[in-house]
Scaffold this active site. Structure first.
Site, PDB file in Angstrom:
ATOM      1  N   THR A  30       0.831  -1.240  -0.131  1.00 10.42           N
ATOM      2  CA  THR A  30      -0.027   0.071  -0.138  1.00 10.42           C
ATOM      3  C   THR A  30       0.854   1.150  -0.140  1.00 10.42           C
ATOM      4  O   THR A  30       0.631   2.185  -0.763  1.00 10.42           O
ATOM      5  CB  THR A  30      -0.864  -0.053   1.191  1.00 10.42           C
ATOM      6  OG1 THR A  30      -1.922  -1.001   1.447  1.00 10.42           O
ATOM      7  CG2 THR A  30      -1.688   1.425   1.342  1.00 10.42           C
ATOM      8  N   ASP A  90       1.580  -6.428  -4.634  1.00  5.61           N
ATOM      9  CA  ASP A  90       0.616  -6.306  -3.458  1.00  5.61           C
ATOM     10  C   ASP A  90       1.204  -7.710  -2.812  1.00  5.61           C
ATOM     11  O   ASP A  90       1.379  -8.915  -3.359  1.00  5.61           O
ATOM     12  CB  ASP A  90      -0.813  -6.679  -3.755  1.00  5.61           C
ATOM     13  CG  ASP A  90      -1.786  -6.728  -2.714  1.00  5.61           C
ATOM     14  OD1 ASP A  90      -2.711  -5.783  -2.580  1.00  5.61           O
ATOM     15  OD2 ASP A  90      -1.516  -7.303  -1.711  1.00  5.61           O
ATOM     16  N   SER A  91       1.275  -7.526  -1.380  1.00  3.82           N
ATOM     17  CA  SER A  91       2.079  -8.572  -0.753  1.00  3.82           C
ATOM     18  C   SER A  91       1.215  -9.989  -0.588  1.00  3.82           C
ATOM     19  O   SER A  91       1.789 -10.914  -0.238  1.00  3.82           O
ATOM     20  CB  SER A  91       2.557  -8.004   0.590  1.00  3.82           C
ATOM     21  OG  SER A  91       1.472  -7.900   1.487  1.00  3.82           O
ATOM     22  N   SER A  92       0.014  -9.800  -1.054  1.00  9.35           N
ATOM     23  CA  SER A  92      -0.944 -10.887  -0.967  1.00  9.35           C
ATOM     24  C   SER A  92      -0.059 -11.818  -2.357  1.00  9.35           C
ATOM     25  O   SER A  92      -0.687 -13.087  -2.088  1.00  9.35           O
ATOM     26  CB  SER A  92      -2.273 -10.866  -1.677  1.00  9.35           C
ATOM     27  OG  SER A  92      -2.616  -9.659  -0.684  1.00  9.35           O
ATOM     28  N   ASP A 114      -0.169  -7.159   4.329  1.00  4.46           N
ATOM     29  CA  ASP A 114      -1.025  -8.114   4.523  1.00  4.46           C
ATOM     30  C   ASP A 114      -0.060  -9.497   4.886  1.00  4.46           C
ATOM     31  O   ASP A 114      -0.542 -10.442   5.569  1.00  4.46           O
ATOM     32  CB  ASP A 114      -1.456  -8.607   3.112  1.00  4.46           C
ATOM     33  CG  ASP A 114      -3.062  -7.672   2.976  1.00  4.46           C
ATOM     34  OD1 ASP A 114      -3.273  -6.892   3.983  1.00  4.46           O
ATOM     35  OD2 ASP A 114      -3.608  -7.578   2.138  1.00  4.46           O
ATOM     36  N   GLN A 116      -4.986 -21.555  18.188  1.00  4.09           N
ATOM     37  CA  GLN A 116      -5.946 -20.483  17.252  1.00  4.09           C
ATOM     38  C   GLN A 116      -5.818 -19.067  18.238  1.00  4.09           C
ATOM     39  O   GLN A 116      -6.239 -17.934  17.853  1.00  4.09           O
ATOM     40  CB  GLN A 116      -7.143 -21.059  17.405  1.00  4.09           C
ATOM     41  CG  GLN A 116      -7.349 -21.886  16.329  1.00  4.09           C
ATOM     42  CD  GLN A 116      -8.905 -22.734  16.216  1.00  4.09           C
ATOM     43  OE1 GLN A 116      -9.721 -21.915  16.737  1.00  4.09           O
ATOM     44  NE2 GLN A 116      -8.880 -23.887  15.742  1.00  4.09           N
ATOM     45  N   CYS A 117      -5.598 -19.139  19.559  1.00  2.00           N
ATOM     46  CA  CYS A 117      -5.636 -18.011  20.569  1.00  2.00           C
ATOM     47  C   CYS A 117      -4.473 -17.132  20.189  1.00  2.00           C
ATOM     48  O   CYS A 117      -3.279 -17.687  19.892  1.00  2.00           O
ATOM     49  CB  CYS A 117      -5.299 -18.493  21.909  1.00  2.00           C
ATOM     50  SG  CYS A 117      -6.948 -19.392  22.670  1.00  2.00           S
TER      51      CYS A 117
HETATM   52  N1  ASP Z   1      -2.954  -5.474   0.177  1.00  2.39           N
HETATM   53  C1  ASP Z   1      -1.710  -4.741   0.726  1.00  2.39           C
HETATM   54  C2  ASP Z   1      -0.248  -5.667   0.752  1.00  2.39           C
HETATM   55  O1  ASP Z   1      -0.168  -6.349   1.546  1.00  2.39           O
HETATM   56  C3  ASP Z   1      -2.093  -3.978   2.194  1.00  2.39           C
HETATM   57  C4  ASP Z   1      -0.902  -3.216   2.532  1.00  2.39           C
HETATM   58  O2  ASP Z   1      -0.032  -2.983   1.968  1.00  2.39           O
HETATM   59  O3  ASP Z   1      -1.105  -2.742   3.665  1.00  2.39           O
HETATM   60  O4  ASP Z   1       0.222  -5.319  -0.241  1.00  2.39           O
END
Ligand code: ASP
Length: 330
Positions: free
Chosen positions: A12, A54-56, A87, A266-267
């Protein structure tokens, strides 16, 4: 004057609006919006990964290029700041911590919740303070800096998609708090190593996450267990799961067939203690390994790293329980 290498991977922080959604943009967008980089007191050079993402879309190939970039420039710079999407920042920070051994400089990941071009963006503070921290010679490990806090990289989790304080380190204290001054908690910071930096570039993605839930079905469990050699079992509370006969039998036969299963909770906070309850004692008895207080991100990337080294199962199971890079409390 300290030399800092700023590595831009996307996220982002450098994005711009295109066709009604945010898309990664080149480094110039960012540099022009933060002229302070030039006179921040350090000599900051920059480099971009081939194509900002995008880090996704982060993957093993990107982790290898990123770690090579740091490794190849390691002696020329006093510290590194990596601009990365939030992300998957916790995964990359954990992964880098395992890929490098004997780090004795700061490798700081940061990013922002709002793009740099937006007036209320958190980008400028995150970036300028990360550069300052990377320049001061106190940090000798992979960290995440976000919203006035410096965290150990393999202890962070992204906990908020909306607020500026997007990260937490639930099981390890913060390393520094940035206010008028940057206050370091030196007792929690790695002391570094004077041995030569070592890079482990082999990573395996033969892994899966099995999150338990009430009334979990057999087909789902079977397909996750079949899918991969290394499984992170995300259990309830302090490491508990259903004691239904079929569930334990599936896990036990997977382990007997050479799979490695690691139990994390999961906690968000706390630790797996296999044996506190009958429901976790049974997991221990069939050979599930306790991941103690590791985050899912740390357990997963540690397993990816260990499987990548092609170690024997016995060695992997031992190393999982060892503290390799400050990721687990023994
Ligand atoms: N979707 C973005 C990413 O991970 C979100 C971010 O940068 O905060 O690249």
């Amino acid at each position: 004057m300290k030399n800092i290498l700023l590595i831009y991977t996307g996220g982002t922080i450098g994005m711009i609006q295109k066709n009604n959604s945010l898309n990664p943009f080149d480094f110039d967008n960012l540099k022009n919006a933060i002229p302070e980089i030039k006179d921040c007191g350090s000599d900051v050079q920059h480099i971009s990964l081939e194509k900002p993402i995008d880090s996704s879309n982060m993957n093993i190939k990107n982790w290898v290029s990123l770690s090579n970039c740091i490794y190849n420039h390691y002696d020329q710079y006093d510290g590194f700041v990596i601009l990365h999407g939030s992300d998957t920042m916790a995964y990359t920070a954990s992964m880098l911590s395992f890929m490098f051994e004997n780090v004795n400089k700061a490798i700081i990941l940061t990013g922002s919740q709002l793009p740099i071009g937006i007036k209320r963006s958190d980008a400028k503070e995150n970036l300028i303070t990360s550069i300052e921290i990377a320049s001061n010679g106190i940090i000798n490990e992979v960290c995440v800096y976000f919203e006035y806090q410096l965290f150990r990289g393999n202890r962070v989790v992204k906990v908020n998609a909306d607020n500026f304080d997007a990260f937490k380190s639930p099981n390890y204290p913060i390393l520094a708090q940035a206010g008028v001054k940057i206050k370091y908690q030196k007792q929690y910071i790695s002391t570094g190593s004077n041995k030569k930096l070592k890079l482990f570039s082999e990573i395996s993605n033969d892994v899966a996450i099995l999150k338990t839930f009430p009334s979990i079905n057999k087909n789902f469990v079977k397909s996750v267990l079949n899918s991969s050699k290394g499984i992170i079992l995300e259990s309830f509370g302090s490491g508990n799961a259903t004691t239904e006969k079929w569930f334990l039998e599936e896990l036990e036969s997977a382990i007997n067939n050479g799979k490695i299963i690691i139990n994390v909770s999961q906690c968000l906070s706390g630790s797996v203690r296999q044996g506190d309850y009958h429901t976790s004692l049974l997991l221990k008895k069939i050979g599930v390994i306790s991941g103690s207080d590791m985050t899912t991100e740390a357990a997963l990337t540690k397993l990816m790293h260990l499987l990548g080294q092609k170690y024997s199962n016995d060695k992997i199971k031992k190393e999982i329980t060892f503290n390799l890079r400050g990721e687990i409390t023994i």
